[in-house]
Enzyme design. Structure first.
Site, PDB file in Angstrom:
ATOM      1  N   HIS A 151       0.815  -1.214   0.000  1.00 33.71           N
ATOM      2  CA  HIS A 151       0.000   0.000   0.000  1.00 33.71           C
ATOM      3  C   HIS A 151       0.849   1.264   0.000  1.00 33.71           C
ATOM      4  O   HIS A 151       1.831   1.341   0.740  1.00 33.71           O
ATOM      5  CB  HIS A 151      -0.862   0.039   1.258  1.00 33.71           C
ATOM      6  CG  HIS A 151      -2.023  -0.896   1.219  1.00 33.71           C
ATOM      7  ND1 HIS A 151      -3.117  -0.666   0.437  1.00 33.71           N
ATOM      8  CD2 HIS A 151      -2.271  -2.047   1.882  1.00 33.71           C
ATOM      9  CE1 HIS A 151      -3.986  -1.640   0.613  1.00 33.71           C
ATOM     10  NE2 HIS A 151      -3.499  -2.500   1.480  1.00 33.71           N
TER      11      HIS A 151
ATOM     12  N   LYS B 203     -10.296   1.865   1.481  1.00 35.44           N
ATOM     13  CA  LYS B 203     -10.778   0.871   2.438  1.00 35.44           C
ATOM     14  C   LYS B 203     -11.642  -0.185   1.756  1.00 35.44           C
ATOM     15  O   LYS B 203     -11.887  -1.240   2.310  1.00 35.44           O
ATOM     16  CB  LYS B 203     -11.597   1.553   3.550  1.00 35.44           C
ATOM     17  CG  LYS B 203     -10.758   1.985   4.729  1.00 35.44           C
ATOM     18  CD  LYS B 203     -10.381   0.804   5.622  1.00 35.44           C
ATOM     19  CE  LYS B 203      -9.212   1.061   6.538  1.00 35.44           C
ATOM     20  NZ  LYS B 203      -9.454   2.109   7.507  1.00 35.44           N
TER      21      LYS B 203
ATOM     22  N   CYS C  50      -0.936 -26.822 -14.854  1.00 32.89           N
ATOM     23  CA  CYS C  50      -1.558 -25.493 -14.959  1.00 32.89           C
ATOM     24  C   CYS C  50      -0.541 -24.380 -14.716  1.00 32.89           C
ATOM     25  O   CYS C  50      -0.583 -23.346 -15.352  1.00 32.89           O
ATOM     26  CB  CYS C  50      -2.705 -25.357 -13.976  1.00 32.89           C
ATOM     27  SG  CYS C  50      -3.933 -26.660 -14.098  1.00 32.89           S
TER      28      CYS C  50
END
Ligand SMILES: Cc1cc2nc3c(=O)[nH]c(=O)nc-3n(C[C@H](O)[C@H](O)[C@H](O)COP(=O)(O)OP(=O)(O)OC[C@H]3O[C@@H](n4cnc5c(N)ncnc54)[C@H](O)[C@@H]3O)c2cc1C
Ligand SMILES: Cc1cc2nc3c(=O)[nH]c(=O)nc-3n(C[C@H](O)[C@H](O)[C@H](O)COP(=O)(O)OP(=O)(O)OC[C@H]3O[C@@H](n4cnc5c(N)ncnc54)[C@H](O)[C@@H]3O)c2cc1C
Lengths: 569, 549
Positions: free
Chosen positions: A128, A333, A489
């Site tokens: 962040h 948020k 995968c």
């Protein structure tokens, strides 16, 4: 105290009784719903105490209890260590690594069977930018510092990190009035590389974004990591520098004498540490309480997330989220659409208050909300593209801030508690401070010298996937196991699985292999590779009946079908 | 450089490689696993090959017949080899492969995709709740039980009534686990009726239609599941929840064609079949790329898989010889009674008959399907019953160039027919008629038999059902050898025979068909091996690992 109690009782129409202890406000009583418990707890933060300890019971939910390991032995009995770290999440592991710069006896214990089994793998993996936290909070401080450290660390410790940037989309021109607020926050929290783009400019960068927004706030310094790999990297480097990890080890209690922890009682015996670090995530308040130092309460906040097939990774390179009027005060948020370092997209997380702290269950409502809110950010995303979904619980305190401090009461206890989002981003910075606090305490008894053998660079076999063709060829020629693909995968080879089984903090469970190698994380979700993994674990001498998904109790098989008899033909 | 490269060595790939070779092409077949045979290796039960061989073979037997045929040819076999990437460069395909020798590339003029299918996971059907150990897809459980010898549950619930789930419900029961019930969200079973009879009814496993599992509980291992009734719109019926204590959840909720490679080549994918759009030559929207078997669409019978493989292989070989010319392609048209049809396209100029495989949307009784072109009916075919679970086909000789084929339901009986309570495959002769029993067990009526002996068989089945027992025995290197009884034995003797089987260890090398135990447990039948324990690809990996860039 009476006045606060009466006030709360009246406001929430329930009998609430209060008490001041250890500088904190203790709440007691009984209410109907969990929501009410949380509401009262949050409200009580305004009375200005150091913390709120919410002991209010609720009719609809039993008190949450930790899942405990099934083993019990004396393998750690009588161990003396300098520092005991409780919790092998990203915080505990980062602290261990930081402390391993010093010549110390470090032990990390965790009740789960691997690192990062709680918050530190069940999260969104975002690095962040420090735009959301309140400027005066510890969150803002550690977020800023942590983000500045990540890039160097990702190189030293070799974990995947990418600075992909983050965007907040503003739905209409009217949001222009929030601009001054955003700018002030940007300056206060020292957010770097941010800019505001109009819709047409932004659509040139991300052409698949739906055109129903008016401008975009882009923060280029934001990034993403693989949170498990980041935690593992700290742990493995710590082990390389002398720290020790013990899993399936549950701290049950402390012997406290004269406000000092003398002994730590676990299911593997009693440990005698000089300093104890509380990095127990959602159970950090329980640890504090066991040590006679309760002054906060964790109220778990669940976040559900969904993983999208790599086929759709082209939809967005930037992390995207849309702001709504309600959230103007708390930008970011609401979760969003987040590209992962492995090329998938992640939707989420949601945020729901729940009573059960280790509740990783997923719900139809959660998935619905994710799709309603975030899938509509871009064109062409449907539920058919979901390959997996999961949930985590955030270790939120009622004060909603980190607690990074020595105990005010217990002389040899240090708390790294309430570490919720952006805890992953903040981990390196929190670890530095906690390590310093430990050293200060230890210095009082004896001189602590640096560990001359400390090496900040994690020793590890190269990441096969990232190598060039020539390098891959060379490795396969040396070790043919790298030529054999086990997971179709995610194209994981036998060599990589063996590497995970033999690392510094080795995988001991199927999930452990999955998190380390991504075997089983693709579309088939392990349908094809699980049998190969079991065969491989058999090859290296593991009894298949002891193979677990995530530690003792989660065995994959109940018995062999053929035990071998005496009729030989 | 090869004419044809076949990706995947299950029944589709084996057939494609053999037929391309027989058509005069140089062929390479690439398989990810160490052994050939694909999914059939783990399907140790019988019932394969009824159409193609007119025999009831087990999966390993069926596969080995083709493997042996393949190994007689000069086809290059690459096992334990993974196809990393494929690209078309001018007129050639460049395949990047990875195996223990390194990463290397080979070239071919045509490729056949025969990569099979994968199972839908618990995540794709949105099961919620806890995430404990003990949730497994049926195919994965099949591999563990049949090839590794590990039992994943003691008491389990099966979600979904797909064929693999039904077969595994029986298999787990034979191995001593308790299957509490099979829960199917739709009002009809997803698997074949005869599997419902042979796998569930025979073993008294209840089937709950219009039910689903809504939640899973358990921190470490599955402790219980919540099942719930659903209404016509598949929404939960309020207050119909029930929790069942169990230690496992087996999922049989569908198969999806494996199409990463087709997508990487940007082939157009049919959103209904989840496989590529193909024409009557099984060629996709990119020239030279062919598709067959379960990567094309999910088949109910392996015989069809083989047939599509034969045809795709032959056409790929023709294409490599430059003999397959396509000037124009027109989509087939079909009415709303069909789910889909394969091929989806008709290529011109026409070269001959076209076989159209299709599935209907709902059950149709006494239906007539007709195919017409330019307003003229070319053929019609009558079907006593068409079920969405079952694939059917119709052979069509197209007549007009550049005109689409149109498939339509011409006639269907209006009265709703009764549901049979039991369905059997007659074992009296190799014809294998499917006999259906209507009414009740005390007073049944029989349909679908074609001789008196068949009728007698069906009557006997109500009193004293007899079945072939398919299972495994341990070998000295602790691998499992698939075996079966060489004739039917009474169902009631299964438990006794299994107790004996569990005690056997095979010490010598055996070949398919060899008797392991004569007259086992006085049943007058022998226990025979259904596979030859040898690595069929040994020494044939004759493609040199070279990197050409
Ligand atoms: C849904 C969600 C999304 C998030 N997204 C982000 C994000 O995008 N970016 C970001 O920066 N942060 C994010 N976070 C926050 C971040 O994940 C956490 O802050 C961080 O992982 C906290 O790490 P930790 O080590 O403190 O806790 P944890 O990882 O929870 O570790 C605590 C450990 O303590 C152990 N433990 C507890 N009690 C005991 C005991 N008695 N004995 C032994 N061991 C014990 C537990 O087993 C556990 O392993 C998110 C969190 C959640 C839940
Ligand atoms: C798990 C499972 C269990 C089943 N069980 C039954 C059953 O019990 N009874 C029944 O009637 N039918 C069963 N089926 C259906 C079965 O798939 C078909 O009947 C038949 O096997 C299909 O043949 P195929 O050749 O198309 O595919 P497969 O048999 O699946 O063969 C495909 C082969 O391609 C290989 N491959 C795939 N990708 C690559 C690559 N990139 N590179 C190299 N090789 C590759 C695979 O390893 C595999 O060997 C099952 C299917 C699945 C998925």
């Amino acid at each position: 105290m009476r006045r606060i109690g009466d006030f709360l009782s009246k406001k929430f129409s329930a009998a609430i009784h209060c008490e001041e202890k250890n500088g904190a406000l203790f709440l007691y009583g009984k209410v109907k719903s969990w929501d009410q418990v949380v509401k009262i707890g949050k409200f009580a933060t305004r009375f200005g105490f150091r913390g709120v300890v919410n002991k209010i019971e609720c009719e609809e939910a039993k008190p949450s209890v930790p899942k405990v390991p099934l083993v019990r032995d004396a393998s750690l009995h009588g161990r003396k260590v300098d520092v005991l770290i409780i919790g092998a999440g990203v915080i505990g592991c980062a602290i261990a690594r930081e402390l391993s710069r010093w010549k110390l006896n470090i032990l990390v214990v965790d009740k789960e069977s691997d690192v990062a089994m709680h918050q530190s793998s069940h999260n969104a993996g975002m690095m962040h930018p420090p735009i959301a936290p309140h400027p005066k909070s510890k969150k803002a401080h550690y977020n800023r510092k942590g983000l500045d450290m990540v890039e160097t660390l990702s190189r030293e410790l070799d974990f995947p990190f990418e600075r992909n940037g983050m965007t907040i989309l503003f739905p209409s021109v009217w949001y222009i009035f929030s601009l001054p607020f955003v700018k002030v926050r940007e300056i206060q929290n020292r957010v770097k590389d941010a800019e505001i783009l109009n819709a047409s400019k932004f659509l040139k960068i991300e052409p698949n974004v739906k055109k129903n927004f008016s401008w975009a706030y882009v923060i280029w310094e934001a990034g993403v990591v693989d949170p498990f790999q980041m935690t593992l990297a700290f742990a493995e480097n710590a082990v390389q520098n002398g720290a020790e990890f013990r899993f399936n080890t549950f701290v049950e209690g402390f012997t406290v004498e004269n406000d000092r922890i003398e002994a730590v009682i676990t299911n593997r015996g009693t440990i005698f540490p000089k300093v104890v670090v509380n990095a127990a995530g959602v159970w950090a308040d329980r640890i504090a309480s066991l040590a006679n130092d309760e002054f906060f309460t964790i109220h778990p906040r669940k976040g559900e997330m969904a993983i999208i097939d790599k086929k759709k990774s082209n939809l967005s390179r930037l992390t995207l989220s849309k702001v709504s009027l309600k959230q103007l005060g708390s930008i970011t948020k609401g979760g969003g659409l987040i590209p992962t370092v492995h090329g998938n997209l992640l939707l989420g997380p949601t945020a729901v208050e729940i009573p059960e702290r280790e509740d990783y269950s997923t719900t139809e409502e959660g998935l619905d909300e994710l799709f309603k809110k975030h899938a509509s950010l871009v064109e062409g995303l449907s539920r058919k593209d979901v390959i997996n979904y999961f949930a985590g619980t955030r270790a939120a305190t009622y004060e909603e801030d980190f607690i990074v401090e020595p105990s005010q009461k217990i002389h040899n206890l240090i708390h790294a508690a309430g570490i919720q989002s952006p805890g992953l981003t903040s981990a390196p910075a929190i670890a530095e401070d906690i390590a310093t606090m430990c050293i200060e305490k230890l210095q009082k008894e004896r001189k602590i010298v640096p560990n001359e053998k400390f090496c900040p660079v994690r020793k590890k076999d190269p990441d096969f996937k990232k190598l060039s063709l020539e390098e891959k060829q060379r490795i396969i020629a040396k070790n043919p196991n790298y030529g054999i693909v086990i997971c179709r995968c995610e194209t994981v080879t036998k060599g990589e699985v063996l590497q995970a089984l033999h690392g510094n903090v080795p995988a001991t469970t199927l999930d452990g292999i999955k998190w380390r190698t991504r075997c089983g994380m693709g579309r088939c979700q392990g349908g094809f590779c699980t049998p190969f993994l079991v065969e491989l674990m058999q090859e290296v001498g593991i009894d298949p009946l002891t193979i677990t998904k995530k530690g003792p109790g989660s065995e994959l098989f109940v018995s062999r079908t053929r035990l071998g008899g005496d009729e030989h033909v | 450089m090869y004419d044809v490269a076949v990706i995947g060595a299950g029944p589709a790939g084996l057939a494609a490689a053999i037929s391309a070779y027989k058509n005069g092409s140089s062929v390479v077949i690439i398989e990810r696993e160490p052994e050939l045979g694909g999914i059939l290796k783990q399907c140790i039960h019988d019932g394969f090959g009824i159409l193609h061989f007119r025999k009831r073979l087990t999966g390993p037997e069926y596969a080995e017949l083709f493997i042996e045929e393949l190994l007689k040819t000069d086809v290059s076999v690459l096992t334990s080899t993974f196809l990393l990437d494929v690209q078309k460069e001018q007129d050639l395909f460049n395949l990047t492969l990875q195996n223990a020798k390194g990463i290397f590339s080979i070239q071919s003029k045509a490729i056949v995709l025969a990569t099979g299918c994968r199972e839908r996971t618990s995540r794709q059907i949105f099961i919620h709740g806890d995430r404990p150990a003990g949730i497994m897809t049926a195919g994965t459980a099949q591999r563990f039980v049949n090839m590794v010898g590990l039992l994943p549950f003691r008491r389990c619930v099966v979600l979904g009534s797909g064929d693999i789930g039904l077969i595994m419900a029986r298999r787990l029961t034979i191995e001593g686990a308790k299957v509490i019930g099979v829960y199917e969200i739709k009002p009809e079973p997803a698997g074949l009726l005869r599997n419902v009879s042979q796998c569930l009814h025979d073993f008294k496993i209840p089937l709950y239609l219009s039910h689903t599992v809504s939640k899973v509980f358990g921190r470490n291992r599955v402790e219980k599941v919540e099942v719930v009734k659903v209404d016509r719109n598949l929404s939960f019926v309020p207050e119909s929840e029930r929790t069942i204590e169990c230690d496992g959840l087996l999922l049989a909720v569908g198969l999806i064609p494996e199409n990463e490679l087709a997508e990487r080549l940007s082939l157009q994918i049919d959103q209904v079949t989840n496989g590529p759009f193909v024409d009557q030559y099984f060629m996709g929207s990119m020239e030279g790329v062919f598709s067959c078997g379960n990567s094309l669409h999910v088949h109910d019978l392996v015989d069809y898989v083989t047939w599509t493989g034969f045809e795709a292989g032959r056409c790929a070989s023709e294409y490599a010889k430059d003999k397959l010319k396509v000037q124009k392609r027109v989509p087939l048209k079909f009415d709303s009674s069909l789910q889909y049809c394969v091929p989806q396209l008709l290529s011109f100029p026409l070269t001959g008959k076209v076989r159209i495989y299709f599935r209907t949307k709902s059950k149709l009784v006494n239906a007539q399907i007709a195919v017409s072109q330019a307003g003229q009916e070319l053929v019609s075919k009558n079907f006593k019953i068409l079920r969405p679970q079952q694939i059917e086909f119709i052979d069509v000789p197209p007549k007009f160039e550049n005109e689409p084929l149109e498939i339509s339901l011409k006639r269907v009986s209006s009265h709703e027919q009764d549901q049979p309570f039991k369905s059997l495959v007659c074992i009296v002769c190799p014809k294998g008629c499917e006999i259906e029993l209507y009414g009740s067990a005390s007073n049944p009526t029989f349909e679908g038999y074609s001789c008196e002996r068949g009728l007698e068989f069906a009557k006997q089945d109500i009193i004293n059902p007899k079945r072939v027992l398919c299972t495994t025995v341990l070998t000295k290197d602790s691998r499992l050898l698939p075996v079966r009884t060489d004739r039917e034995i009474p169902l009631e003797s299964f438990e006794r025979v299994m107790n004996r089987v569990k005690n056997i260890v095979v010490k010598k090398p055996v070949r398919r068909g060899e008797v392991i135990v004569e007259n086992i447990e006085n049943t007058n039948v022998n226990l025979v091996a259904t596979a030859t324990l040898y690595n069929p690809s040994g020494g044939r990996t004759n493609v040199e690992a070279r990197l050409e860039r």
